[in-house]
Design a protein around this motif. Structure first.
Motif, PDB file in Angstrom:
ATOM      1  N   ARG A   1      -3.496  -7.069 -59.887  1.00 38.58           N
ATOM      2  CA  ARG A   1      -2.524  -6.037 -60.945  1.00 38.58           C
ATOM      3  C   ARG A   1      -2.709  -4.591 -61.730  1.00 38.58           C
ATOM      4  O   ARG A   1      -2.846  -3.928 -61.070  1.00 38.58           O
ATOM      5  CB  ARG A   1      -1.819  -6.956 -61.601  1.00 38.58           C
ATOM      6  N   ALA A   2      -3.992  -5.800 -62.158  1.00 35.98           N
ATOM      7  CA  ALA A   2      -4.916  -4.052 -63.018  1.00 35.98           C
ATOM      8  C   ALA A   2      -4.824  -3.668 -61.838  1.00 35.98           C
ATOM      9  O   ALA A   2      -4.948  -1.884 -62.289  1.00 35.98           O
ATOM     10  CB  ALA A   2      -6.241  -4.631 -63.502  1.00 35.98           C
ATOM     11  N   HIS A   3      -6.097  -3.605 -60.540  1.00 35.51           N
ATOM     12  CA  HIS A   3      -6.110  -2.383 -59.828  1.00 35.51           C
ATOM     13  C   HIS A   3      -5.130  -2.107 -59.112  1.00 35.51           C
ATOM     14  O   HIS A   3      -4.998  -1.029 -58.828  1.00 35.51           O
ATOM     15  CB  HIS A   3      -7.267  -3.364 -58.382  1.00 35.51           C
ATOM     16  N   ASP A   4      -4.615  -3.077 -59.176  1.00 39.76           N
ATOM     17  CA  ASP A   4      -3.192  -2.210 -58.822  1.00 39.76           C
ATOM     18  C   ASP A   4      -2.164  -0.888 -59.002  1.00 39.76           C
ATOM     19  O   ASP A   4      -2.092  -0.020 -59.368  1.00 39.76           O
ATOM     20  CB  ASP A   4      -2.050  -2.854 -58.212  1.00 39.76           C
ATOM     21  N   ARG A   5      -1.948  -0.894 -60.905  1.00 43.91           N
ATOM     22  CA  ARG A   5      -1.659  -0.292 -61.664  1.00 43.91           C
ATOM     23  C   ARG A   5      -3.138   1.095 -61.679  1.00 43.91           C
ATOM     24  O   ARG A   5      -2.186   2.412 -61.380  1.00 43.91           O
ATOM     25  CB  ARG A   5      -2.011  -0.500 -62.847  1.00 43.91           C
ATOM     26  N   ARG A   6      -4.334   0.556 -61.554  1.00 44.56           N
ATOM     27  CA  ARG A   6      -5.014   1.766 -61.556  1.00 44.56           C
ATOM     28  C   ARG A   6      -4.926   2.690 -60.398  1.00 44.56           C
ATOM     29  O   ARG A   6      -4.865   3.924 -60.011  1.00 44.56           O
ATOM     30  CB  ARG A   6      -6.560   1.199 -61.321  1.00 44.56           C
ATOM     31  N   ILE A   7      -4.580   1.938 -58.869  1.00 45.72           N
ATOM     32  CA  ILE A   7      -4.460   3.001 -57.958  1.00 45.72           C
ATOM     33  C   ILE A   7      -3.341   3.862 -57.308  1.00 45.72           C
ATOM     34  O   ILE A   7      -3.301   4.753 -57.531  1.00 45.72           O
ATOM     35  CB  ILE A   7      -5.087   1.409 -56.928  1.00 45.72           C
ATOM     36  N   ALA A   8      -2.702   2.986 -58.094  1.00 46.87           N
ATOM     37  CA  ALA A   8      -0.475   3.364 -58.101  1.00 46.87           C
ATOM     38  C   ALA A   8      -0.497   4.904 -58.848  1.00 46.87           C
ATOM     39  O   ALA A   8      -0.334   5.805 -58.537  1.00 46.87           O
ATOM     40  CB  ALA A   8       0.710   2.375 -58.807  1.00 46.87           C
ATOM     41  N   ALA A   9      -1.389   4.365 -60.367  1.00 40.72           N
ATOM     42  CA  ALA A   9      -1.646   5.685 -61.211  1.00 40.72           C
ATOM     43  C   ALA A   9      -2.951   6.369 -60.335  1.00 40.72           C
ATOM     44  O   ALA A   9      -2.437   8.525 -60.624  1.00 40.72           O
ATOM     45  CB  ALA A   9      -2.125   5.374 -62.403  1.00 40.72           C
ATOM     46  N   GLU A  10      -3.582   6.918 -59.962  1.00 39.81           N
ATOM     47  CA  GLU A  10      -4.620   7.674 -59.105  1.00 39.81           C
ATOM     48  C   GLU A  10      -3.743   8.422 -57.498  1.00 39.81           C
ATOM     49  O   GLU A  10      -3.771   9.470 -57.330  1.00 39.81           O
ATOM     50  CB  GLU A  10      -6.199   6.884 -58.811  1.00 39.81           C
ATOM     51  N   HIS A  11      -3.370   7.394 -56.977  1.00 38.52           N
ATOM     52  CA  HIS A  11      -2.798   8.068 -55.577  1.00 38.52           C
ATOM     53  C   HIS A  11      -1.093   7.858 -55.224  1.00 38.52           C
ATOM     54  O   HIS A  11      -1.206   8.430 -54.188  1.00 38.52           O
ATOM     55  CB  HIS A  11      -3.758   6.285 -54.863  1.00 38.52           C
TER      56      HIS A  11
ATOM     57  N   ASP B   1       2.873   5.906 -55.921  1.00 38.26           N
ATOM     58  CA  ASP B   1       3.295   4.186 -55.575  1.00 38.26           C
ATOM     59  C   ASP B   1       3.052   3.767 -53.623  1.00 38.26           C
ATOM     60  O   ASP B   1       3.100   2.412 -52.824  1.00 38.26           O
ATOM     61  CB  ASP B   1       4.535   3.818 -55.232  1.00 38.26           C
ATOM     62  N   HIS B   2       2.786   5.435 -52.686  1.00 37.38           N
ATOM     63  CA  HIS B   2       2.524   5.265 -51.821  1.00 37.38           C
ATOM     64  C   HIS B   2       0.990   4.446 -51.370  1.00 37.38           C
ATOM     65  O   HIS B   2       1.134   4.243 -49.606  1.00 37.38           O
ATOM     66  CB  HIS B   2       3.374   6.245 -50.517  1.00 37.38           C
ATOM     67  N   ALA B   3       0.646   4.001 -52.468  1.00 36.64           N
ATOM     68  CA  ALA B   3      -1.145   4.329 -51.295  1.00 36.64           C
ATOM     69  C   ALA B   3      -0.814   2.967 -51.349  1.00 36.64           C
ATOM     70  O   ALA B   3      -0.612   1.812 -51.630  1.00 36.64           O
ATOM     71  CB  ALA B   3      -2.104   4.356 -52.704  1.00 36.64           C
ATOM     72  N   VAL B   4      -2.852   2.796 -50.119  1.00 36.93           N
ATOM     73  CA  VAL B   4      -2.676   0.842 -49.811  1.00 36.93           C
ATOM     74  C   VAL B   4      -4.027   1.069 -49.468  1.00 36.93           C
ATOM     75  O   VAL B   4      -4.878   2.719 -49.601  1.00 36.93           O
ATOM     76  CB  VAL B   4      -2.919   1.375 -47.878  1.00 36.93           C
ATOM     77  N   TRP B   5      -4.377   0.193 -50.237  1.00 39.43           N
ATOM     78  CA  TRP B   5      -5.985  -0.359 -51.132  1.00 39.43           C
ATOM     79  C   TRP B   5      -5.900  -1.727 -50.787  1.00 39.43           C
ATOM     80  O   TRP B   5      -5.029  -2.737 -49.990  1.00 39.43           O
ATOM     81  CB  TRP B   5      -6.210   0.141 -52.353  1.00 39.43           C
ATOM     82  N   LEU B   6      -7.851  -2.501 -49.972  1.00 43.50           N
ATOM     83  CA  LEU B   6      -7.617  -3.590 -49.685  1.00 43.50           C
ATOM     84  C   LEU B   6      -8.966  -4.634 -50.829  1.00 43.50           C
ATOM     85  O   LEU B   6      -9.485  -3.153 -51.372  1.00 43.50           O
ATOM     86  CB  LEU B   6      -8.765  -3.125 -48.565  1.00 43.50           C
ATOM     87  N   LEU B   7      -8.358  -5.531 -51.069  1.00 43.39           N
ATOM     88  CA  LEU B   7      -9.396  -6.141 -51.609  1.00 43.39           C
ATOM     89  C   LEU B   7      -9.987  -8.084 -50.432  1.00 43.39           C
ATOM     90  O   LEU B   7      -9.714  -7.902 -49.818  1.00 43.39           O
ATOM     91  CB  LEU B   7      -8.663  -7.110 -52.507  1.00 43.39           C
ATOM     92  N   CYS B   8     -10.870  -7.682 -50.836  1.00 45.48           N
ATOM     93  CA  CYS B   8     -12.380  -8.737 -50.062  1.00 45.48           C
ATOM     94  C   CYS B   8     -12.299  -9.824 -50.813  1.00 45.48           C
ATOM     95  O   CYS B   8     -12.894  -9.745 -51.388  1.00 45.48           O
ATOM     96  CB  CYS B   8     -13.119  -8.483 -49.205  1.00 45.48           C
TER      97      CYS B   8
END
Length: 235
Positions: free
Chosen positions: A133-143, A145-152
């Motif tokens: 959730r922390a990374h999701d907030r960070r990525i949404a703020a930077e890129h 709400d339409h951003a897609v990211w991947l975690l492994c």
């Protein structure tokens, strides 16, 4: 908020040996796992990725290696997504562990399970959900709400994240199946997550990419948190 692809690492040298590898060092991908990692590049073709976030374990770094190289992305290492610390169970044969009284607790009452010399499954879920959730907030703020990211990450970690997204108690998380190299997808919104894929091994992933929001009066608009009554109509 944004959309996260939850990727379990590819098949490792420990998978199929009947041993609980846990955080044992130098557990790497086997030949099948390396092939799965290579195929990931084509599988995610057409899916824009804002970031790659990985567990510190070698097998996760290796799984996203070809994708990171193809996309020119760095790997953000996140300790909160590391494998469960199985403590004294690490390196033991599963057939022997299945005879331990704690085994039944892990199966039926996971929230109460604490591994001797290690961590509890509830503790693992708390740190992994906090991390995603922390990374999701960070990525949404930077890129946006339409951003897609991947975690492994790892099987139990991803299962616990999915259980949280489903609003499911951790005691029922063993009902979820997450195979090596499988993809699950969660889209986070302001009030609830939407679980879009679970244990997916193939097929077109283009449908997980949300459309870019249309600006309203010059302002950025967030995706809706409302579910579609009657079900979505697809894309």
């Amino acid at each position: 908020m944004s959309t996260v692809i939850l990727l379990r690492h590819g098949k490792s040298t420990a998978n199929g040996t009947g041993v609980l590898a846990g955080r044992s060092p130098k557990v790497s991908l086997d030949d099948t796992g390396r092939a799965q990692a290579e195929k990931l590049v084509a599988r995610l073709d057409g899916v824009p990725l804002a970031s790659l976030v990985v567990s510190p374990m070698l097998r996760c770094k290796q799984t996203v290696g070809p994708l990171a190289e193809a996309r020119g992305l760095g790997k953000v290492v996140e300790p909160g997504l590391s494998e469960v610390d199985y403590g004294d169970w690490t390196g033991k044969e599963l057939k022997h562990l299945a005879k331990e009284p704690l085994w039944r607790v892990v199966q039926a009452h996971a929230s109460a399970a604490v591994f001797p010399g290690g961590e509890g499954l509830a503790q693992m879920q708390a740190r992994s959900v906090a991390a995603v959730r922390a990374h999701d907030r960070r990525i949404a703020a930077e890129h946006g709400d339409h951003a897609v990211w991947l975690l492994c990450s790892h099987g139990d970690v991803i299962k616990s994240i999915l259980a949280d997204a489903l609003g499911q108690h951790l005691d029922a998380f063993q009902r979820i199946v997450v195979d090596p190299a499988s993809i699950s997808v969660v889209r986070y919104t302001e009030t609830r997550p939407f679980v879009m894929r679970v244990n997916d091994h193939g097929g077109d992933l283009g449908g997980i990419v949300p459309p870019e929001p249309k600006p309203k009066r010059g302002k950025k608009t967030a995706g809706s948190s409302d579910a579609i009554v009657g079900g979505t109509t697809g894309r």
